[in-house]
Motif scaffolding. Structure first.
Motif, mmCIF file in Angstrom:
data_model
loop_
_atom_site.group_PDB
_atom_site.id
_atom_site.type_symbol
_atom_site.label_atom_id
_atom_site.label_comp_id
_atom_site.label_asym_id
_atom_site.label_seq_id
_atom_site.Cartn_x
_atom_site.Cartn_y
_atom_site.Cartn_z
ATOM 1 N N VAL A 28 -6.686 7.569 1.287
ATOM 2 C CA VAL A 28 -7.701 6.732 0.635
ATOM 3 C C VAL A 28 -7.758 5.346 1.269
ATOM 4 C CG1 VAL A 28 -8.305 5.557 -1.514
ATOM 5 C CG2 VAL A 28 -7.646 7.969 -1.553
ATOM 6 N N ILE A 29 -6.612 4.757 1.554
ATOM 7 C CA ILE A 29 -6.594 3.368 2.025
ATOM 8 C C ILE A 29 -7.221 3.219 3.417
ATOM 9 C CG2 ILE A 29 -5.075 1.466 2.710
ATOM 10 C CD1 ILE A 29 -3.296 2.294 0.326
ATOM 11 N N PRO A 30 -6.841 4.013 4.433
ATOM 12 C CA PRO A 30 -7.554 3.893 5.714
ATOM 13 C C PRO A 30 -9.015 4.308 5.614
ATOM 14 C CG PRO A 30 -5.986 5.709 5.793
ATOM 15 C CD PRO A 30 -5.698 4.941 4.548
ATOM 16 N N GLY A 31 -9.327 5.256 4.718
ATOM 17 C CA GLY A 31 -10.724 5.626 4.512
ATOM 18 C C GLY A 31 -11.529 4.472 3.949
ATOM 19 N N LEU A 32 -10.943 3.736 3.010
ATOM 20 C CA LEU A 32 -11.625 2.554 2.461
ATOM 21 C C LEU A 32 -11.796 1.474 3.532
ATOM 22 C CD1 LEU A 32 -9.973 2.128 -1.065
ATOM 23 C CD2 LEU A 32 -12.360 2.677 -0.570
ATOM 24 N N ALA A 33 -10.814 1.345 4.415
ATOM 25 C CA ALA A 33 -10.921 0.349 5.490
ATOM 26 C C ALA A 33 -12.114 0.666 6.387
ATOM 27 C CB ALA A 33 -9.629 0.314 6.299
ATOM 28 N N ILE A 34 -12.280 1.942 6.728
ATOM 29 C CA ILE A 34 -13.428 2.346 7.555
ATOM 30 C C ILE A 34 -14.730 2.094 6.802
ATOM 31 C CG2 ILE A 34 -14.566 4.310 8.667
ATOM 32 C CD1 ILE A 34 -11.765 5.528 9.059
ATOM 33 N N MET A 35 -14.777 2.503 5.532
ATOM 34 C CA MET A 35 -16.005 2.380 4.747
ATOM 35 C C MET A 35 -16.421 0.918 4.595
ATOM 36 S SD MET A 35 -16.726 3.377 0.773
ATOM 37 C CE MET A 35 -16.019 1.811 0.242
ATOM 38 N N LEU A 36 -15.479 0.049 4.245
ATOM 39 C CA LEU A 36 -15.807 -1.357 4.014
ATOM 40 C C LEU A 36 -16.240 -2.049 5.310
ATOM 41 C CD1 LEU A 36 -12.943 -2.359 1.539
ATOM 42 C CD2 LEU A 36 -15.364 -1.984 1.002
ATOM 43 N N THR A 37 -15.603 -1.705 6.427
ATOM 44 C CA THR A 37 -15.982 -2.308 7.704
ATOM 45 C C THR A 37 -17.394 -1.917 8.100
ATOM 46 O OG1 THR A 37 -13.661 -2.286 8.419
ATOM 47 C CG2 THR A 37 -15.345 -2.549 10.130
ATOM 48 N N PHE A 78 0.820 -1.219 0.000
ATOM 49 C CA PHE A 78 0.000 0.000 0.000
ATOM 50 C C PHE A 78 0.849 1.263 0.000
ATOM 51 C CE2 PHE A 78 -3.788 -2.242 2.302
ATOM 52 C CZ PHE A 78 -4.057 -2.942 1.136
ATOM 53 N N GLY A 79 2.155 1.129 -0.179
ATOM 54 C CA GLY A 79 3.047 2.278 -0.147
ATOM 55 C C GLY A 79 3.464 2.626 1.277
ATOM 56 N N THR A 80 4.148 3.769 1.408
ATOM 57 C CA THR A 80 4.595 4.237 2.718
ATOM 58 C C THR A 80 4.108 5.667 2.942
ATOM 59 O OG1 THR A 80 6.688 5.037 1.787
ATOM 60 C CG2 THR A 80 6.658 2.795 2.654
ATOM 61 N N ASP A 81 4.040 6.071 4.224
ATOM 62 C CA ASP A 81 3.555 7.408 4.539
ATOM 63 C C ASP A 81 4.710 8.410 4.609
ATOM 64 O OD1 ASP A 81 4.819 6.833 6.893
ATOM 65 O OD2 ASP A 81 3.006 6.776 8.115
ATOM 66 N N ASN A 82 4.462 9.594 5.129
ATOM 67 C CA ASN A 82 5.462 10.659 5.157
ATOM 68 C C ASN A 82 6.623 10.388 6.111
ATOM 69 O OD1 ASN A 82 3.249 11.036 7.100
ATOM 70 N ND2 ASN A 82 4.436 12.798 7.810
ATOM 71 N N SER A 109 -5.921 11.626 9.550
ATOM 72 C CA SER A 109 -5.494 12.956 9.988
ATOM 73 C C SER A 109 -4.044 13.231 9.605
ATOM 74 C CB SER A 109 -5.667 13.079 11.506
ATOM 75 O OG SER A 109 -5.253 14.337 11.958
ATOM 76 N N GLU A 110 -3.169 12.237 9.787
ATOM 77 C CA GLU A 110 -1.757 12.419 9.471
ATOM 78 C C GLU A 110 -1.515 12.556 7.970
ATOM 79 O OE1 GLU A 110 0.049 9.022 11.195
ATOM 80 O OE2 GLU A 110 -0.168 9.724 13.272
ATOM 81 N N GLY A 111 -2.366 11.940 7.158
ATOM 82 C CA GLY A 111 -2.141 11.963 5.711
ATOM 83 C C GLY A 111 -2.852 13.070 4.958
ATOM 84 N N ARG A 112 -3.670 13.885 5.660
ATOM 85 C CA ARG A 112 -4.461 14.888 4.932
ATOM 86 C C ARG A 112 -3.603 15.981 4.296
ATOM 87 N NH1 ARG A 112 -5.088 16.320 10.354
ATOM 88 N NH2 ARG A 112 -4.895 18.559 10.839
ATOM 89 N N ASN A 113 -2.402 16.219 4.829
ATOM 90 C CA ASN A 113 -1.533 17.234 4.230
ATOM 91 C C ASN A 113 -0.870 16.765 2.946
ATOM 92 O OD1 ASN A 113 -2.019 19.072 6.361
ATOM 93 N ND2 ASN A 113 -0.431 18.120 7.621
ATOM 94 N N PHE A 114 -0.952 15.474 2.668
ATOM 95 C CA PHE A 114 -0.300 14.916 1.481
ATOM 96 C C PHE A 114 -1.316 14.372 0.484
ATOM 97 C CE2 PHE A 114 2.315 14.414 5.244
ATOM 98 C CZ PHE A 114 3.517 14.995 4.861
ATOM 99 N N ILE A 115 -2.580 14.813 0.621
ATOM 100 C CA ILE A 115 -3.650 14.224 -0.189
ATOM 101 C C ILE A 115 -3.533 14.579 -1.665
ATOM 102 C CG2 ILE A 115 -5.300 16.123 0.116
ATOM 103 C CD1 ILE A 115 -7.468 13.933 0.489
ATOM 104 N N ARG A 116 -2.881 15.688 -1.993
ATOM 105 C CA ARG A 116 -2.762 16.082 -3.397
ATOM 106 C C ARG A 116 -1.798 15.180 -4.163
ATOM 107 N NH1 ARG A 116 -4.706 21.019 -5.099
ATOM 108 N NH2 ARG A 116 -5.611 22.346 -3.459
ATOM 109 N N ASN A 117 -0.619 14.938 -3.599
ATOM 110 C CA ASN A 117 0.408 14.189 -4.317
ATOM 111 C C ASN A 117 0.481 12.717 -3.908
ATOM 112 O OD1 ASN A 117 1.266 16.591 -5.649
ATOM 113 N ND2 ASN A 117 2.470 17.155 -3.846
ATOM 114 N N SER A 118 0.040 12.398 -2.698
ATOM 115 C CA SER A 118 0.084 11.009 -2.224
ATOM 116 C C SER A 118 -1.269 10.662 -1.590
ATOM 117 C CB SER A 118 1.223 10.828 -1.208
ATOM 118 O OG SER A 118 2.465 11.194 -1.758
ATOM 119 N N SER A 119 -2.297 10.663 -2.424
ATOM 120 C CA SER A 119 -3.662 10.485 -1.920
ATOM 121 C C SER A 119 -3.888 9.118 -1.285
ATOM 122 C CB SER A 119 -4.668 10.699 -3.048
ATOM 123 O OG SER A 119 -4.433 9.795 -4.108
ATOM 124 N N TYR A 120 -3.060 8.124 -1.638
ATOM 125 C CA TYR A 120 -3.263 6.777 -1.116
ATOM 126 C C TYR A 120 -3.123 6.737 0.410
ATOM 127 C CZ TYR A 120 1.867 6.819 -1.139
ATOM 128 O OH TYR A 120 3.184 7.147 -0.938
#
Length: 289
Positions: A259-268, A70-74, A245-256
């Motif tokens: 998106v990935i934790p958001g999808l986890a919440i949505m699917l659950t 799923f890639g890596t974060d900041n 929350s930690e990834g919202r500052n990187f949503i333009r260039n690294s949206s994943y």
């Protein structure tokens, strides 16, 4: 022959038979079983200190690849490991807060519905006051007063959950307390607590079971919202809301990262709602045919 087969089934077997016919409910159940298995196995698969919360600047903001699915974060942390490990937090908070709220709400609702009078007035007016205040606001106040940790967040969310179970238990008990089998139990000399526990509450289970699945979903969303605001599970714990929350500052260039934790919440939550809808249909005697 068919009639004898139906009669030989227990109530639980009959509910399971009808639930299996609901494809959406079975998909939701399958996803939840997989999620629980992943949450348990994540502690054995990943090392928490190095792979989940360990910082590695050399690997930061890498897209999905063969090593980091799923890639890596900041901070260079593996998102796949953090999402899987984060399922533990969401399930513990969701199930734990609903379990506490279930016990408190059912006891209060059963007493209010059975005895009525002043007990009913006190319980329901208190419940109305809590119900009138937004759930998130109650949780924010409790967490702000007692600190941000898993136990305080659990207790904060169980307050809002208990109000729903109180209403459901009270309404169910009020419709059942005048039935003939309840009067027969009294005629046999059973004490009041045993009548409530063995003859009234078991017949109130259908709406309560459905509410359990729906409440777990809403509680997971509430916990993620609090973590997103910075007053939930403290960083660097891999809770899904905190990851958003930690990834919202990187949503333009690294949206994943979002998106990935958001999808986890949505699917659950979707899986819990599908299972809740299926249980509602399976437990409804009017839909047996």
């Amino acid at each position: 022959m068919a009639a004898e087969t139906v009669k030989s089934r227990s109530q639980a077997q009959e509910v399971w038979r009808r639930l299996k016919k609901n494809k959406g409910a079975m998909i939701g159940l399958g996803f939840l079983v997989l999620l629980v298995a992943v949450a348990i196995a994540s502690g054995f698969i990943f090392d928490y200190d190095t792979e989940v919360i360990g910082i590695n600047p050399a690997l930061k903001l890498q897209p999905a690849n063969s090593k980091h699915w799923f890639g890596t974060d900041n901070l260079g942390r593996d998102i796949f490991a953090r999402v899987l490990y984060g399922a533990r937090y969401s399930l513990v908070i969701g199930v734990g807060s609903v379990a506490i709220g279930l016990v408190v709400g059912v006891i209060c609702g059963a007493l209010a519905g059975y005895y009525g009078g002043i007990i009913d007035q006190v319980v329901m007016r208190t419940n109305d006051i809590l119900y009138a205040v937004p759930n998130i606001m109650i949780a924010v106040v409790i967490v702000s007063l007692f600190g941000t940790n898993t136990m305080n967040l659990l207790l904060a969310l169980c307050v809002t959950v208990a109000t729903a179970f109180t209403r459901i238990a009270r309404a169910s008990v009020m419709t059942i307390r005048g039935q003939e089998y309840v009067e027969a139990a009294y005629a046999m000399g059973l004490p009041t607590w045993k009548v409530i526990a063995k003859h009234i509450l078991p017949n109130c289970l259908s709406p309560i079971i459905v509410q359990i699945t729906l409440s777990i979903g809403t509680t997971i969303i509430a916990a993620s919202s609090l973590s997103f605001l910075g007053i939930g599970i403290p960083s660097p714990a891999p809770e899904w809301g905190a990851m958003l929350s930690e990834g919202r500052n990187f949503i333009r260039n690294s949206s994943y990262i979002c998106v990935i934790p958001g999808l986890a919440i949505m699917l659950t939550v979707l899986a819990l709602n599908l299972l809740g809808d299926g249980l509602r249909d399976a437990l409804d005697p009017k839909l047996k045919k």
